[in-house]
Scaffold this active site. Structure first.
Site, PDB file in Angstrom:
ATOM      1  N   SER A   1       4.252   0.619   1.282  1.00 30.49           N
ATOM      2  CA  SER A   1       5.763   0.223   1.440  1.00 30.49           C
ATOM      3  C   SER A   1       6.159  -0.146   0.141  1.00 30.49           C
ATOM      4  O   SER A   1       5.737  -0.058  -0.796  1.00 30.49           O
ATOM      5  CB  SER A   1       5.595  -0.915   2.464  1.00 30.49           C
ATOM      6  OG  SER A   1       5.114  -1.849   1.924  1.00 30.49           O
TER       7      SER A   1
ATOM      8  N   ILE B  32       0.788  -1.184   0.001  1.00 32.62           N
ATOM      9  CA  ILE B  32      -0.099  -0.047   0.093  1.00 32.62           C
ATOM     10  C   ILE B  32       1.023   1.186  -0.041  1.00 32.62           C
ATOM     11  O   ILE B  32       1.024   2.198  -0.905  1.00 32.62           O
ATOM     12  CB  ILE B  32      -0.938  -0.139   1.120  1.00 32.62           C
ATOM     13  CG1 ILE B  32      -1.984  -1.435   1.035  1.00 32.62           C
ATOM     14  CG2 ILE B  32      -1.858   1.332   1.271  1.00 32.62           C
ATOM     15  CD1 ILE B  32      -2.745  -1.472   2.133  1.00 32.62           C
TER      16      ILE B  32
ATOM     17  N   ASP C  76      -4.886   6.163   9.374  1.00 29.93           N
ATOM     18  CA  ASP C  76      -5.213   4.827   9.836  1.00 29.93           C
ATOM     19  C   ASP C  76      -5.773   4.672  11.092  1.00 29.93           C
ATOM     20  O   ASP C  76      -5.148   4.051  12.079  1.00 29.93           O
ATOM     21  CB  ASP C  76      -3.881   4.043   9.521  1.00 29.93           C
ATOM     22  CG  ASP C  76      -4.086   2.303   9.399  1.00 29.93           C
ATOM     23  OD1 ASP C  76      -5.328   2.217   9.109  1.00 29.93           O
ATOM     24  OD2 ASP C  76      -3.384   1.841   9.218  1.00 29.93           O
TER      25      ASP C  76
ATOM     26  N   THR D 125       3.476  -8.647   0.814  1.00 25.27           N
ATOM     27  CA  THR D 125       3.872 -10.244   0.609  1.00 25.27           C
ATOM     28  C   THR D 125       3.437 -10.485  -0.574  1.00 25.27           C
ATOM     29  O   THR D 125       4.150 -11.503  -1.145  1.00 25.27           O
ATOM     30  CB  THR D 125       3.001 -10.984   1.841  1.00 25.27           C
ATOM     31  OG1 THR D 125       3.556 -10.543   3.094  1.00 25.27           O
ATOM     32  CG2 THR D 125       3.322 -12.422   1.745  1.00 25.27           C
TER      33      THR D 125
END
Lengths: 486, 486
Positions: free
Chosen positions: B197, B195, B254, B201
């Site tokens: 970063s 998002i 967030d 993964t």
């Protein structure tokens, strides 16, 4: 990434680019994000959307507005990092004070379309929650007028007025301008269209004449008549403000500092110097009486910094003004006052009061004597004559004062006294009926607060060009009770 | 207003209509507002944009996504009143608690595209400023999973893990899943892409294999291997959450309640029952240690309501994990741990610790004995074998582990001790270098916190497919100092 400009022949109202989904994926771009477009020494930021099929993979579709900023040919496209103004917005969301540079970066980026709508919403919301300091409000005002154009006049004695919105039927402006201009006061009034109400001053004046004037024409009208009654929207006076208002109206948020900066920024852009600000207060208005008093002080204090002479008046805003709500219905009220034919008393009195304040501020009468002077030019039909002059100078237009096709009269179910008339519910109902687009739609209010009403007497008349809208408005009325009788 | 549907052959990623400017004016519509489209008994709300030239006056242009919802032909179009969920958003902005119905109305309208992006931003901002009560957070979690689809499994013993984001290089998931699955634990892991970063993964696993699996294929992989390492995005598990995240990431907001509801909503949708939540804390992480402790309690309490067994661990999040940041570089770190070839110690230890917690939670080892069991399957290469099984079941793919074309080694200017490595700055730099799209771009970190470094020793290696991006990242680095030496 090299892409070829393709005009989509699409006037979108703002610069916008379209990219092929495969390239969007490659650049990690989502709809609504920003790209940087480089062409030679030019570097343009644009909002981007994704479009399949109308584009080849190596094409960048552009709206007409974006095509004005770049040439056809090959451009280099990359995902743009958020502009630094987003960091300033994040600061405000987190309750920190913004510097002058930060506020200017936000407002500049709003004007040049570098900020997206959710980003502007975060800014509005940050200001709403954390408020703005006095300094910040000053910077915001300055940024709003400095990022737009400004009108220069032949004299510095420019008078103006502003009534804070939300009060249904509050159509004093055409009357006040006519009275003041007939006394030699220069009053080039630019007004807005309805934002959340049934009609704005520009919508009502448009019943009589053209309001969408170019600057040259506007100056010509003012030279000829001392005044104008124009729509401010096409003059590019405070472009940031229009965009902020669009985002604010979504939830009817109207943070105080933005209210002040918006009004004063527009007045400075319009070249006004002596400004009367009418602050309606009470239930159904934007502010309570004590809030209105504080707001008034801030207006004066901030106005002084920009060399404005500001006078504020607090008026009762607990109920609609006049009988008509909607462009034609309000135009009829205005004419009744100007023609001295059975005028709604509350509209007449408020217009005379506001006029008296401007007359005294501009030195046309001694303190306490403005009201009688205003009354005399109204009674002598000089104000009516001035109104007709302005209307004719802006461009005469045939207009009919007949009401919309479908109507419904609401009768009182009880005998009693009118306890309240809710501004917001009346405005919403009028919008459902078709206001402001269907000029002849709207609401006629028979009775005002504290008046007696008998069972079976009419209290409202609803007008609409559509039977369906009329029905919807009636349903809305029975759910929301705009008028309460005790 | 009657208009004729015209397909614009435009896949916009969401339903969107285009209207001619003259009709927009007549309906008082601005770009980004909503229209109601009626066709027979169908009633659809759509966001509208304005388009000149590609449309005739009497046409309504529609995107592919909107065309799926209506038939060609004539429709009746009107300005839609804001949905009632906007009133709920206004309530939240003003600090009031929302009911279950109100929260469901907001989330449902986000999913069916009835709320515009600035409206969603107001919701996020209202939750950010006014927080959510425990009840509201429960309703939000429920709304997020109930408005999407849900995966059903052959067993109820489904384990899962989630590491809260923001820590660069924190790629424990492939290792933890391989260790646990090799012990017979069923762990169908769905992950997100990056998002904010350098890599998520899903981006890292994509270096080895296909991650974009259809549900049938995913179930087949799990049946065969006990696990999967898939991208959750294409499964439609919690569609509201994806849209909320897009608006939140704009300012990196967030709100805690949304963080909890987002994670648990997705886990419930994915059919998970036993969930380990890793909460990194400290400078550079999302939360401080005391916040992490409070957050952990809330996860457990809310999880219980939905029948989830939640275990939380607090881990040190003050610096990046492992040596690599970026898809290929992180993939290399993962392989080093699995192959037992010079593994980054911090990544190995954290993976073993997280695995031990899941192993004990699932009853595969007694309390305190999970770590040794995890270590044994790692050392015996059973975890490596399991990883290869999963990768091959998802679809083998040739991959090369070579780095990007351009590189730059950053040498230490001083002798001293690494004082800090900033997660956010490292992530931003990696994104400038091309992450996550350019898989082989990224950053290799030679030294970690508290390690000694001599003048002239390498501390970072930067990789990019573009010389320009490499230069930009270097400029960014010298402005933002990701590593401090004392």
């Amino acid at each position: 990434m090299k892409l070829k400009i393709k005009s989509l022949r699409l006037g979108a109202g703002r610069p916008i680019a379209f990219i092929h989904p495969s390239k969007a994926k490659h650049l990690n771009i989502h709809p609504g994000e920003r790209i940087e477009i480089i062409q030679g020494s030019k570097k343009i930021i644009s909002i981007v959307d994704i479009a399949r099929r109308i584009l080849k993979e190596d094409e960048l579709g552009v709206s007409d507005e974006l095509l004005e900023l770049i040439d056809k040919g090959i451009v280099d496209v990359s995902l743009a990092l958020p502009p630094s103004s987003t960091r300033a917005i994040a600061k405000k969301i987190n309750g920190l004070e913004l510097s002058k540079e930060e506020i200017f970066s936000i407002i500049t980026d709003i004007v040049n379309n570098s900020l997206t709508e959710p980003e502007i919403a975060y800014f509005v919301s940050g200001v709403y929650h954390n408020k703005m300091s006095f300094k910040e409000t000053v910077y915001l005002t300055e940024a709003i007028y400095k990022t737009g154009s400004k009108i220069n006049w032949h004299t510095k004695e420019i008078a103006d007025k502003h009534s804070i919105g939300g009060i249904a039927g509050n159509r004093t402006t055409p009357i006040v301008v006519s009275i003041c201009a007939s006394l030699g006061i220069v009053m080039p009034k630019t007004s807005s269209r309805a934002i959340t109400s049934a009609a704005g001053t520009a919508d009502v004046v448009e019943v009589f004449t053209k309001v969408d004037l170019k600057l040259d024409k506007l100056k010509e009208v003012v030279k000829k008549t001392n005044a104008c009654l124009a729509w401010g929207g096409s003059l590019g006076l405070a472009p940031a403000d229009d965009k902020l208002i669009r985002i604010e109206r979504i939830l009817n948020l109207d943070p105080e500092s933005q209210l002040i900066a918006s009004i004063l920024g527009k007045k400075i852009s319009a070249g006004s110097k002596f400004i009367l600000i009418d602050i309606p207060y009470g239930e159904g208005a934007k502010v309570s009486k004590s809030e209105a008093m504080k707001l008034a002080k801030k207006f004066v204090k901030i106005g002084k910094i920009f060399g404005l002479e500001i006078k504020t008046v607090l008026t009762n805003g607990e109920q609609p003004i006049g009988n008509g709500v909607g462009p034609v219905l309000e135009a009829i009220d205005v004419l009744k006052v100007l023609k001295r034919e059975n005028p709604p008393k509350d509209l007449e009195e408020k217009s005379l009061f506001l006029s008296s304040q401007i007359i005294e501020m501009m030195g046309k009468a001694k303190k306490g004597e403005g009201y009688l002077l205003a009354k005399s030019v109204l009674d002598s039909r000089k104000a009516l004559k001035k109104f007709e002059e302005i209307v004719s100078a802006q461009g005469s237009k045939s207009f009919k004062m007949s009401m919309a096709k479908y109507s419904h009269i609401v009768l009182s179910k009880n005998t009693g006294v009118i306890d309240s008339i809710n501004n917001r519910t009346i405005n919403n109902m009028a919008r459902i009926l078709g206001c402001p687009i269907d000029q002849a739609s709207g609401i006629y209010i028979f009775k005002h607060k504290n008046e007696r009403v008998k069972k079976g007497e009419p209290i409202l008349a609803l007008y609409s060009e559509s039977r369906k809208k009329l029905e919807e408005a009636i349903i809305y009325m029975y759910k929301n009770h705009p008028i309460k009788i005790k």
